[in-house]
Design a protein around this motif. Structure first.
Motif, PDB file in Angstrom:
ATOM      1  N   GLU A  98       0.835  -1.189   0.000  1.00  0.00           N
ATOM      2  CA  GLU A  98       0.000   0.000   0.000  1.00  0.00           C
ATOM      3  C   GLU A  98       0.874   1.244   0.000  1.00  0.00           C
ATOM      4  O   GLU A  98       2.031   1.214   0.445  1.00  0.00           O
ATOM      5  N   GLU A  99       0.325   2.318  -0.501  1.00  0.00           N
ATOM      6  CA  GLU A  99       1.059   3.584  -0.504  1.00  0.00           C
ATOM      7  C   GLU A  99       1.479   3.952   0.915  1.00  0.00           C
ATOM      8  O   GLU A  99       0.681   3.941   1.841  1.00  0.00           O
ATOM      9  N   GLY A 100       2.764   4.250   1.092  1.00  0.00           N
ATOM     10  CA  GLY A 100       3.292   4.617   2.403  1.00  0.00           C
ATOM     11  C   GLY A 100       3.958   3.470   3.152  1.00  0.00           C
ATOM     12  O   GLY A 100       4.596   3.698   4.184  1.00  0.00           O
ATOM     13  N   ALA A 188       6.730   3.187  -0.179  1.00  0.00           N
ATOM     14  CA  ALA A 188       6.051   2.972  -1.461  1.00  0.00           C
ATOM     15  C   ALA A 188       5.322   4.249  -1.866  1.00  0.00           C
ATOM     16  O   ALA A 188       4.479   4.742  -1.114  1.00  0.00           O
ATOM     17  N   PRO A 189       5.634   4.802  -3.036  1.00  0.00           N
ATOM     18  CA  PRO A 189       4.956   6.033  -3.466  1.00  0.00           C
ATOM     19  C   PRO A 189       3.508   5.798  -3.912  1.00  0.00           C
ATOM     20  O   PRO A 189       2.694   6.716  -3.891  1.00  0.00           O
ATOM     21  N   VAL A 190       3.188   4.548  -4.349  1.00  0.00           N
ATOM     22  CA  VAL A 190       1.829   4.202  -4.774  1.00  0.00           C
ATOM     23  C   VAL A 190       1.526   2.786  -4.298  1.00  0.00           C
ATOM     24  O   VAL A 190       2.427   2.028  -3.913  1.00  0.00           O
ATOM     25  N   THR A 213      10.598  -1.625  -8.613  1.00  0.00           N
ATOM     26  CA  THR A 213       9.530  -1.005  -9.391  1.00  0.00           C
ATOM     27  C   THR A 213       8.194  -1.493  -8.841  1.00  0.00           C
ATOM     28  O   THR A 213       8.050  -2.673  -8.512  1.00  0.00           O
ATOM     29  N   ILE A 214       7.234  -0.581  -8.759  1.00  0.00           N
ATOM     30  CA  ILE A 214       5.889  -0.924  -8.296  1.00  0.00           C
ATOM     31  C   ILE A 214       4.928  -0.715  -9.455  1.00  0.00           C
ATOM     32  O   ILE A 214       4.923   0.338 -10.092  1.00  0.00           O
ATOM     33  N   ILE A 215       4.125  -1.746  -9.729  1.00  0.00           N
ATOM     34  CA  ILE A 215       3.125  -1.673 -10.795  1.00  0.00           C
ATOM     35  C   ILE A 215       1.753  -1.533 -10.148  1.00  0.00           C
ATOM     36  O   ILE A 215       1.321  -2.420  -9.404  1.00  0.00           O
ATOM     37  N   GLN A 216       1.104  -0.431 -10.429  1.00  0.00           N
ATOM     38  CA  GLN A 216      -0.238  -0.199  -9.883  1.00  0.00           C
ATOM     39  C   GLN A 216      -1.257  -0.926 -10.756  1.00  0.00           C
ATOM     40  O   GLN A 216      -1.419  -0.633 -11.934  1.00  0.00           O
ATOM     41  N   GLN A 217      -1.956  -1.900 -10.164  1.00  0.00           N
ATOM     42  CA  GLN A 217      -2.874  -2.737 -10.916  1.00  0.00           C
ATOM     43  C   GLN A 217      -4.343  -2.408 -10.672  1.00  0.00           C
ATOM     44  O   GLN A 217      -5.218  -3.063 -11.247  1.00  0.00           O
ATOM     45  N   ASP A 218      -4.612  -1.448  -9.852  1.00  0.00           N
ATOM     46  CA  ASP A 218      -5.996  -1.040  -9.632  1.00  0.00           C
ATOM     47  C   ASP A 218      -6.069   0.486  -9.707  1.00  0.00           C
ATOM     48  O   ASP A 218      -5.596   1.175  -8.814  1.00  0.00           O
TER      49      ASP A 218
END
Length: 391
Positions: A98-100, A188-190, A213-218
């Protein structure tokens, strides 16, 4: 000429007798006089058997499927914002974060020391400001009694201004030191799914080093291509993107590889403004909610878009439609079991059924099979739809 054998003569005589008998039988059959507007050709010819269905008004949604691939809404690189030793990774690779949430910890001791040094510098600057303020108050009082010169008063004023500026610099240094201390806890930025780490624990990282790398899937994005002539879809999607007040919502449905529809609806929110000269198509994007991460980036899917919603139209089997001198036509059976052809205006084919825009009326009995030899005014036998026997 030698005489023919007796057996050969007997066979030849019998053949002539049989041919004469057949010709006599044919001449006794009733002949079709060619009149009557296309009857059944005589009492001895049975009426052709056909099947029928009733024409009923309905509403039809015209959809079009486009192939595409799912992509994360955002792919964010997580980079170090301070130099130091990478002490710990605080997540499992591939985990949803989660973000943060904390991802890495860089050795914080140097940053803590820098904070303490900045706090000391601020205290020094505050003390200098207090001293300069007291000195200014004395000099100002003496100047009012003409006990000091104007030059001494100006020097006291400058010392006070300089002390105030030094305090501001010290406070800014303290803020920067505290920020760098915060950068040792990489967050985590997103919200999204993490990739593999790029560096193991114990590595010396520089400012800007890629950590993961973080992939935002929603939500999930699906990119696909629109044919050049789908101008209506392109226009509505651009209106949606521009925030225009004109109704522009272009709903979309996601179809999985197994043919099942995704439970959550989406919409097309973007189309490119230029045509790809290599493919002759326009890039487009649809957005779908993906709270349970059912759709995975890179997955092959299809985007189903509703192009039209046709109200009060008829649908018939594709086999019911033939071609006449004036275009498309169907045969309709009347109450006396005679057929007549109707010119019809066709729409698209939807789910294996041909849409008829005009030319039929509700309740018409449309012939669905056995049309090959039909003519206007011909008598027919309609098969029972349950057992296939003629009525």
């Amino acid at each position: 000429m030698p005489a023919l054998p007796r057996r050969y003569s007997l066979y030849t005589g019998l053949s002539f007798v049989m041919i004469a008998t057949l010709l006599a039988g044919c001449s006794d059959e009733p002949q079709n006089d060619g009149g009557g507007g296309g009857g059944n050709g005589g009492q001895g010819t049975p009426a052709p058997e056909v099947r029928e269905e009733r024409a009923e008004l309905t509403s039809v949604k015209v959809n079009q499927d486009y192939a595409g691939r799912a992509r994360g809404a955002r792919e964010v690189e997580v980079r170090a914002r301070i130099q130091g030793i990478l002490e710990e990774r605080q997540y499992s690779e591939g985990q949803v974060v989660e973000e943060g949430d904390s991802l890495f910890r860089i050795d914080p001791d140097p940053a803590r020391a820098a904070v303490r040094g900045a706090e000391a510098q601020r205290q020094v600057a505050q003390a200098n400001l207090s001293q300069a303020d007291r000195e200014w108050n004395r000099i100002a009082s003496l100047f009012q009694r003409n006990a000091v010169s104007e030059r001494e008063r100006d020097s006291a004023q400058s010392a006070l201004d300089l002390a105030q500026a030094n305090l501001a610099v010290a406070e800014a240094g303290l803020i920067q030191a505290r920020l760098e201390l915060g950068y040792t806890d990489v967050k985590a930025p997103v919200s999204g799914v993490t990739s593999l780490e790029d560096l193991p624990e114990g590595s010396l990282v520089q400012q800007g080093t890629l950590l993961t790398t973080i992939i935002q899937q929603d939500p999930i994005h699906v990119r696909f291509a629109l044919p050049e002539d789908d101008a209506a879809i392109q226009r509505r999607a651009r209106l949606a993107m521009s925030g225009s007040d004109e109704p522009s919502n272009l709903p979309a449905t996601l179809v999985m590889v197994n043919g099942e529809e995704y439970s959550k609806g989406g919409e097309v929110d973007f189309t490119a403004s230029i045509l790809d000269p290599r493919t002759g198509s326009v890039s487009a994007r649809a957005v779908f909610p993906n709270p349970d991460y059912e759709i995975v980036p890179g997955q092959f899917v299809r985007v189903r878009i509703q192009l039209q919603n046709l109200e009060d139209v008829f649908t018939v089997k594709e086999t019911s439609v033939g071609q006449g001198p004036d275009g498309a036509r169907v045969f309709v059976v009347d109450d006396s079991s005679k057929v007549s052809s109707r010119a019809v205006e066709l729409g698209p084919v939807v789910d294996g059924r041909q849409v008829v825009l005009s030319g039929l009326e509700e309740g018409d009995r449309v012939v669905t099979s056995g049309m090959v030899s039909l003519r206007d005014g011909m008598d027919v036998k309609v098969a029972d739809p349950e057992n296939g026997e003629p009525e």
